[in-house]
Scaffold this active site. Sequence first.
Site, short mmCIF file in Angstrom:
data_model
loop_
_atom_site.label_atom_id
_atom_site.label_comp_id
_atom_site.label_asym_id
_atom_site.label_seq_id
_atom_site.Cartn_x
_atom_site.Cartn_y
_atom_site.Cartn_z
CE LYS A 57 -2.87 -3.34 0.96
NZ LYS A 57 -3.75 -4.08 0.14
C1 LIG Z 1 -4.42 -5.30 1.13
C2 LIG Z 1 -5.88 -5.36 1.24
C3 LIG Z 1 -6.52 -5.88 2.38
C4 LIG Z 1 -5.76 -6.55 3.49
O1 LIG Z 1 -4.92 -5.67 4.18
P1 LIG Z 1 -3.94 -6.28 5.30
O2 LIG Z 1 -3.43 -5.06 6.02
O3 LIG Z 1 -2.86 -7.01 4.56
O4 LIG Z 1 -4.74 -7.16 6.16
C5 LIG Z 1 -7.90 -5.84 2.44
N1 LIG Z 1 -8.62 -5.32 1.45
C6 LIG Z 1 -8.06 -4.82 0.32
C7 LIG Z 1 -8.92 -4.23 -0.74
C8 LIG Z 1 -6.67 -4.84 0.18
O5 LIG Z 1 -6.12 -4.37 -0.94
#
Ligand SMILES: *Cc1c(COP(=O)(O)O)cnc(C)c1O
Length: 373
Positions: free
Chosen positions: A176
Amino acid sequence: MRPWLGDAEQAAVAEVIASGWVAQGPRVESFESAFADRVGANHAVAVSSCTAALHLALVLLEIGPGDEVVVPSLSFIATANVVRYVGAVPVFAEVDENTQNITPATLGDALSERTRAVIAVHQAGCPADMHALHAVCDPKSIQLVEDAACAIGSTIDGQLIGTHSELVTFSFHPRKVVTTGEGGMLVTAREDFASRSRALREHGMTVSALERHRSDVPVVEQYLETGFNYRMTDLQAAVGLVQIGRLDAMVARRRELATRYVELLGDIDGVRLPRDPEHGTTNFQSFCVGLPVDGATARDRVMACMADRGVSTRRGIMATHLEPAYRDPAVALPITERIAATTVVLPLFHEMTEAEQDRVVDALRETLVAVRS
Ligand SMILES: *Cc1c(COP(=O)(O)O)cnc(C)c1O
């Protein structure tokens, strides 16, 4: 993706180690208030991941067995998994071709008498139209939760994502924009949601370890309900504090590089490029490109050709309903299936140079010629 980490993050972590307090403590508290300030929200509760934040959101809404929660199939699988964590049933909705997000039109038949909540995902950073979704859900008393895992720094009507619904969740995974290694944030306007989620992330205890440490007299905590260990560490929060201070720079650079991609790739026949929707702006967390190919086999050939040219790509967003854990022959979502089979994510990271970007563009042009002949 390559995270933008440097000396400031290293120094911040070294300071935490020297302090002797490495688990959830004062830095988590500071990170929470910096984050809440930044997105303009009343409360931010730091947790171990966005998945944990989404799970807590459904617990706060008291969703459970017998309930349905509508989610886009076109999302990372965690969006559907959290619905099963609380014993409810995820029902998959179709998405809009251009934004890759759910809209009032795509919710269509997914809503039923049993629908208790909808999880709207801001896919790849592109904001879903929350005003339009609230206009459908609010009159039916359907709760709307935002999975903003990818969308820190994206906006709707000029306002950062984080305040358009009562429960909004963010991820700090290295894929992210802002990262803490692993980590998540639950953002809410409601004091009762904030205090209950602070207890739930820490085994359901009434007094946190930090509060006990700060007290001059011994304090004995109580456990009011079954909680979880969803804590973030101070090591992570120290990194997050540095990163959140760079949010504007991060988003500005991603948008600059994305604009350049659009200029350089715009003339290739059949290639579909991500853009801002009418109602907001994206942080371009992923630069997800639609290819002029007829299915996943051809798409995989493009990815292999790009790799031969030294350029790493990833498939676009997955379709959850096609995975073994969720496969159901009765579910058909043609737009979702087509997007999942024909998109790739191109390299895009803060420190990417224009020369590196030119290499990606050249590799894609050559590859599409090679694959078509
Ligand atoms: C990355 C992601 C998640 C999960 O996030 P984590 O912090 O790895 O648990 C959930 N939803 C979406 C749309 C994502 O891209």
